[in-house]
Write a protein that holds these residues in place. Structure first.
Motif, PDB file in Angstrom:
ATOM      1  N   SER A  13      30.142  18.979   0.912  1.00 25.44           N
ATOM      2  CA  SER A  13      29.514  17.662   0.973  1.00 25.44           C
ATOM      3  C   SER A  13      28.865  17.389   2.324  1.00 25.44           C
ATOM      4  CB  SER A  13      30.561  16.589   0.677  1.00 25.44           C
ATOM      5  OG  SER A  13      31.562  16.625   1.664  1.00 25.44           O
ATOM      6  N   LYS A  14      29.268  18.126   3.368  1.00 28.56           N
ATOM      7  CA  LYS A  14      28.696  17.910   4.694  1.00 28.56           C
ATOM      8  C   LYS A  14      27.227  18.326   4.727  1.00 28.56           C
ATOM      9  CE  LYS A  14      33.080  18.540   7.091  1.00 28.56           C
ATOM     10  NZ  LYS A  14      33.827  19.348   8.071  1.00 28.56           N
ATOM     11  N   THR A  15      26.897  19.387   3.962  1.00 25.94           N
ATOM     12  CA  THR A  15      25.524  19.904   3.986  1.00 25.94           C
ATOM     13  C   THR A  15      24.703  19.414   2.806  1.00 25.94           C
ATOM     14  OG1 THR A  15      26.252  21.862   2.799  1.00 25.94           O
ATOM     15  CG2 THR A  15      26.259  21.965   5.207  1.00 25.94           C
ATOM     16  N   GLU A  16      25.403  18.876   1.765  1.00 29.78           N
ATOM     17  CA  GLU A  16      24.671  18.489   0.572  1.00 29.78           C
ATOM     18  C   GLU A  16      24.838  17.007   0.285  1.00 29.78           C
ATOM     19  OE1 GLU A  16      26.041  20.922  -2.559  1.00 29.78           O
ATOM     20  OE2 GLU A  16      25.520  22.793  -1.605  1.00 29.78           O
ATOM     21  N   ASN A  17      25.107  16.240   1.298  1.00 32.24           N
ATOM     22  CA  ASN A  17      25.396  14.826   1.101  1.00 32.24           C
ATOM     23  C   ASN A  17      24.247  14.095   0.432  1.00 32.24           C
ATOM     24  OD1 ASN A  17      27.200  12.546   1.563  1.00 32.24           O
ATOM     25  ND2 ASN A  17      25.586  11.833   2.946  1.00 32.24           N
ATOM     26  N   LYS A  18      23.033  14.455   0.824  1.00 31.80           N
ATOM     27  CA  LYS A  18      21.879  13.745   0.274  1.00 31.80           C
ATOM     28  C   LYS A  18      21.705  14.050  -1.194  1.00 31.80           C
ATOM     29  CE  LYS A  18      19.295  13.527   4.618  1.00 31.80           C
ATOM     30  NZ  LYS A  18      18.047  13.882   5.300  1.00 31.80           N
ATOM     31  N   ASP A  19      22.057  15.308  -1.592  1.00 33.02           N
ATOM     32  CA  ASP A  19      21.827  15.702  -2.972  1.00 33.02           C
ATOM     33  C   ASP A  19      22.983  15.315  -3.886  1.00 33.02           C
ATOM     34  OD1 ASP A  19      19.418  16.852  -2.284  1.00 33.02           O
ATOM     35  OD2 ASP A  19      20.365  18.785  -1.781  1.00 33.02           O
ATOM     36  N   THR A  20      24.175  15.224  -3.325  1.00 32.47           N
ATOM     37  CA  THR A  20      25.340  15.065  -4.196  1.00 32.47           C
ATOM     38  C   THR A  20      25.785  13.635  -4.347  1.00 32.47           C
ATOM     39  OG1 THR A  20      26.806  15.420  -2.326  1.00 32.47           O
ATOM     40  CG2 THR A  20      26.178  17.348  -3.601  1.00 32.47           C
ATOM     41  N   VAL A  21      25.530  12.763  -3.401  1.00 31.21           N
ATOM     42  CA  VAL A  21      26.000  11.391  -3.498  1.00 31.21           C
ATOM     43  C   VAL A  21      24.804  10.446  -3.440  1.00 31.21           C
ATOM     44  CG1 VAL A  21      27.490   9.636  -2.502  1.00 31.21           C
ATOM     45  CG2 VAL A  21      28.140  12.044  -2.372  1.00 31.21           C
ATOM     46  N   HIS A  22      24.608   9.693  -4.496  1.00 29.40           N
ATOM     47  CA  HIS A  22      23.541   8.703  -4.579  1.00 29.40           C
ATOM     48  C   HIS A  22      24.136   7.428  -5.121  1.00 29.40           C
ATOM     49  CE1 HIS A  22      20.405  11.723  -3.812  1.00 29.40           C
ATOM     50  NE2 HIS A  22      21.061  12.506  -4.661  1.00 29.40           N
ATOM     51  N   SER A  23      23.619   6.348  -4.644  1.00 28.26           N
ATOM     52  CA  SER A  23      24.065   5.051  -5.161  1.00 28.26           C
ATOM     53  C   SER A  23      23.495   4.869  -6.548  1.00 28.26           C
ATOM     54  CB  SER A  23      23.604   3.915  -4.239  1.00 28.26           C
ATOM     55  OG  SER A  23      24.163   4.059  -2.959  1.00 28.26           O
ATOM     56  N   GLY A  24      24.362   4.551  -7.499  1.00 31.78           N
ATOM     57  CA  GLY A  24      23.894   4.331  -8.857  1.00 31.78           C
ATOM     58  C   GLY A  24      23.273   2.957  -9.000  1.00 31.78           C
ATOM     59  N   HIS A  25      22.392   2.799  -9.975  1.00 26.84           N
ATOM     60  CA  HIS A  25      21.747   1.511 -10.253  1.00 26.84           C
ATOM     61  C   HIS A  25      22.170   1.072 -11.639  1.00 26.84           C
ATOM     62  CE1 HIS A  25      19.240   1.895  -6.655  1.00 26.84           C
ATOM     63  NE2 HIS A  25      18.995   3.150  -7.040  1.00 26.84           N
ATOM     64  N   GLY A  26      22.397  -0.191 -11.801  1.00 22.35           N
ATOM     65  CA  GLY A  26      22.797  -0.704 -13.095  1.00 22.35           C
ATOM     66  C   GLY A  26      24.297  -0.603 -13.279  1.00 22.35           C
ATOM     67  N   ASN A  27      24.699  -0.487 -14.557  1.00 21.95           N
ATOM     68  CA  ASN A  27      26.112  -0.456 -14.891  1.00 21.95           C
ATOM     69  C   ASN A  27      26.646   0.948 -15.117  1.00 21.95           C
ATOM     70  OD1 ASN A  27      26.312  -3.261 -14.815  1.00 21.95           O
ATOM     71  ND2 ASN A  27      25.598  -3.436 -16.941  1.00 21.95           N
ATOM     72  N   VAL A  28      25.821   1.980 -14.988  1.00 19.94           N
ATOM     73  CA  VAL A  28      26.281   3.353 -15.219  1.00 19.94           C
ATOM     74  C   VAL A  28      25.879   4.233 -14.050  1.00 19.94           C
ATOM     75  CG1 VAL A  28      26.155   3.096 -17.730  1.00 19.94           C
ATOM     76  CG2 VAL A  28      24.192   4.007 -16.467  1.00 19.94           C
ATOM     77  N   TYR A  29      26.586   5.320 -13.907  1.00 19.19           N
ATOM     78  CA  TYR A  29      26.217   6.375 -12.972  1.00 19.19           C
ATOM     79  C   TYR A  29      26.669   7.697 -13.584  1.00 19.19           C
ATOM     80  CZ  TYR A  29      31.117   6.495 -11.455  1.00 19.19           C
ATOM     81  OH  TYR A  29      32.474   6.601 -11.424  1.00 19.19           O
ATOM     82  N   TYR A  30      26.249   8.806 -12.983  1.00 26.18           N
ATOM     83  CA  TYR A  30      26.520  10.134 -13.523  1.00 26.18           C
ATOM     84  C   TYR A  30      27.342  10.910 -12.498  1.00 26.18           C
ATOM     85  CZ  TYR A  30      22.935   8.806 -16.858  1.00 26.18           C
ATOM     86  OH  TYR A  30      22.227   8.152 -17.812  1.00 26.18           O
ATOM     87  N   THR A  31      28.396  11.563 -13.010  1.00 32.49           N
ATOM     88  CA  THR A  31      29.295  12.305 -12.114  1.00 32.49           C
ATOM     89  C   THR A  31      29.713  13.620 -12.772  1.00 32.49           C
ATOM     90  OG1 THR A  31      31.327  12.166 -10.812  1.00 32.49           O
ATOM     91  CG2 THR A  31      31.399  11.225 -13.015  1.00 32.49           C
ATOM     92  N   CYS A  32      30.363  14.447 -11.991  1.00 30.35           N
ATOM     93  CA  CYS A  32      30.837  15.746 -12.472  1.00 30.35           C
ATOM     94  C   CYS A  32      32.318  15.634 -12.809  1.00 30.35           C
ATOM     95  CB  CYS A  32      30.612  16.825 -11.408  1.00 30.35           C
ATOM     96  SG  CYS A  32      31.273  18.454 -11.873  1.00 30.35           S
ATOM     97  N   SER A  33      32.726  16.191 -13.936  1.00 32.25           N
ATOM     98  CA  SER A  33      34.133  16.109 -14.344  1.00 32.25           C
ATOM     99  C   SER A  33      35.040  16.912 -13.436  1.00 32.25           C
ATOM    100  CB  SER A  33      34.290  16.602 -15.788  1.00 32.25           C
ATOM    101  OG  SER A  33      33.819  17.939 -15.900  1.00 32.25           O
TER     102      SER A  33
END
Length: 404
Positions: free
Chosen positions: A21-41
């Motif tokens: 996550s230190k090198t991929e922070n921009k790609d892996t964590v984004h603020s979701g919009h609305g009432n849903v977001y997408y994540t990895c199980s």
């Protein structure tokens, strides 16, 4: 084992996620919009506002609905996480449970089956037919030959009474009574009916008299040697019948309320792996040692194969009195230095940690004395995964600040 492997996998992946996550922070964590977001199980720290693949493991992201009131005390899992983590729940309910008490014991000879063979008259031991401690003596085997003036005189009296009865009959004196009196005297000295019959038949006596074993058993003590004189009533040999042994265990007074005096006990022997037998509690000492606060408990154990020996260690397992109370599988309870806790399902796919007070254990069940109520839905498989997931997401111990 499956849960343990899954937990190890989670931990390894979590460490990799933190490093990545230190090198991929921009790609892996984004603020979701609305009432849903997408994540990895497999990597719940990945949150994006649009569908796609996980930048760490390339798995397809799943849609998660945001909670309007985030639960700070619980942890929420996706359906895929619950399935992969083998998270199983069950409704807690009342059941019968009894605590198993394991006591350390020692095998000893059954005192009721120890026989002392004594000399019934004064004399000299001319021969011992068994000379070693531990020899096995069968019932009826020769034990020793003794020379006794008193016994020889009694034999002669018996022969004389028989001869007088034969010659004079019973016309002047009732010799039947005299003969019977002389015979009873020999019986009291320890002679058998067969030995007396031989004296009556042969009308002669020998200076030595052989005495036979009245019981079968192993010699535990031999108190005389050949050539020594024995006094009337002195013990010559002691025999122990080891077909039944006592498993003697010590019980603390605080454990007495859990023991049924007539209950069965299971006895195991560490020197004989796999050897297990059942017995009944036959005796409990009514007197407590005032210094150690313990008393003696005895369980009778059959020893038909003679594999068990006095002095061997044993473990006595006694099933305590059963009570009707709340119970759970032992795997559902997490035990740490701060206490015991379980994970309770508070909402759909949301779980909270609750501290509980546990009591008796019986096999794979444990008593819940407080902290839960009948009807609560408790995690019975995967509790350690929830514990790790909470620490990873919240950065704190789920039991922190809890008190019973």
């Amino acid at each position: 084992m499956k849960n343990l492997l899954t937990l190890i996998c989670f931990v390894i992946l979590f460490v990799a996620c933190r490093n990545g996550s230190k090198t991929e922070n921009k790609d892996t964590v984004h603020s979701g919009h609305g009432n849903v977001y997408y994540t990895c199980s497999m990597h719940p720290q990945v949150m994006q506002d649009k569908p796609g693949n996980c930048p760490i493991c390339e798995m397809k992201l799943i849609q998660v609905t945001k909670s309007s009131k985030p639960d700070k005390e619980g942890v929420q899992l996706s359906e895929q996480q619950i399935e992969l983590g083998n998270i199983l729940t069950d409704t807690i309910q009342n059941g019968m449970i009894g605590d198993n008490m394991v006591l350390t014991a020692t095998l000893n000879a059954d005192q009721r089956k120890i026989h002392a063979v004594s000399a019934r008259l004064t004399g000299r031991i001319e021969q011992l037919y068994f000379k070693n401690i531990g020899d096995y003596v069968r019932k009826g085997d020769k034990l020793f030959d003794i020379y006794s003036e008193e016994l020889n005189s009694s034999k002669q009296e018996y022969i004389l009474a028989l001869e007088k009865q034969k010659i004079l009959g019973n016309s002047i004196v009732d010799f039947t009574v005299l003969v019977q009196s002389a015979k009873n005297k020999l019986l009291l000295w320890g002679l058998s009916e067969a030995q007396i019959a031989q004296i009556r038949l042969k009308k002669v006596t020998t200076p030595l008299t052989t005495f036979y074993s009245p019981e079968a058993g192993y010699i535990t003590s031999l108190d005389i040697s050949e050539g020594e004189y024995t006094m009337e009533g002195a013990t010559v040999v002691r025999l122990a019948d080891l077909s039944t042994l006592w498993a003697e265990a010590q019980v603390y007074t605080s454990q007495l309320s859990q023991i049924d005096n007539n209950s069965m006990a299971s006895v195991q022997f560490p020197d004989l792996p796999g050897k297990k037998t059942n017995g009944r509690i036959e005796f409990m000492n009514p007197e407590v040692n005032p210094n150690s606060r313990i008393l003696l408990l005895r369980v009778s154990v059959a020893n038909l194969s003679n594999l068990l020996k006095p002095g061997m260690p044993a473990y006595v397992t006694i099933k305590g009195k059963e009570v009707n109370t709340l119970t759970l599988p032992t795997n559902a309870v997490l035990r740490t230095a701060s206490g015991a806790s379980v994970w309770v399902q508070s909402d759909n796919r949301t779980f909270k940690s609750k501290m509980v007070e546990i009591g008796m254990e019986d096999g794979d069940r444990v008593e819940i004395k407080s902290g839960l109520q009948a009807g609560d839905i408790v995690v019975v498989s995967g509790a350690y995964l929830l514990y790790s997931e909470f620490i990873f997401k919240k950065g704190a111990n789920p039991m922190e600040g809890m008190k019973m």
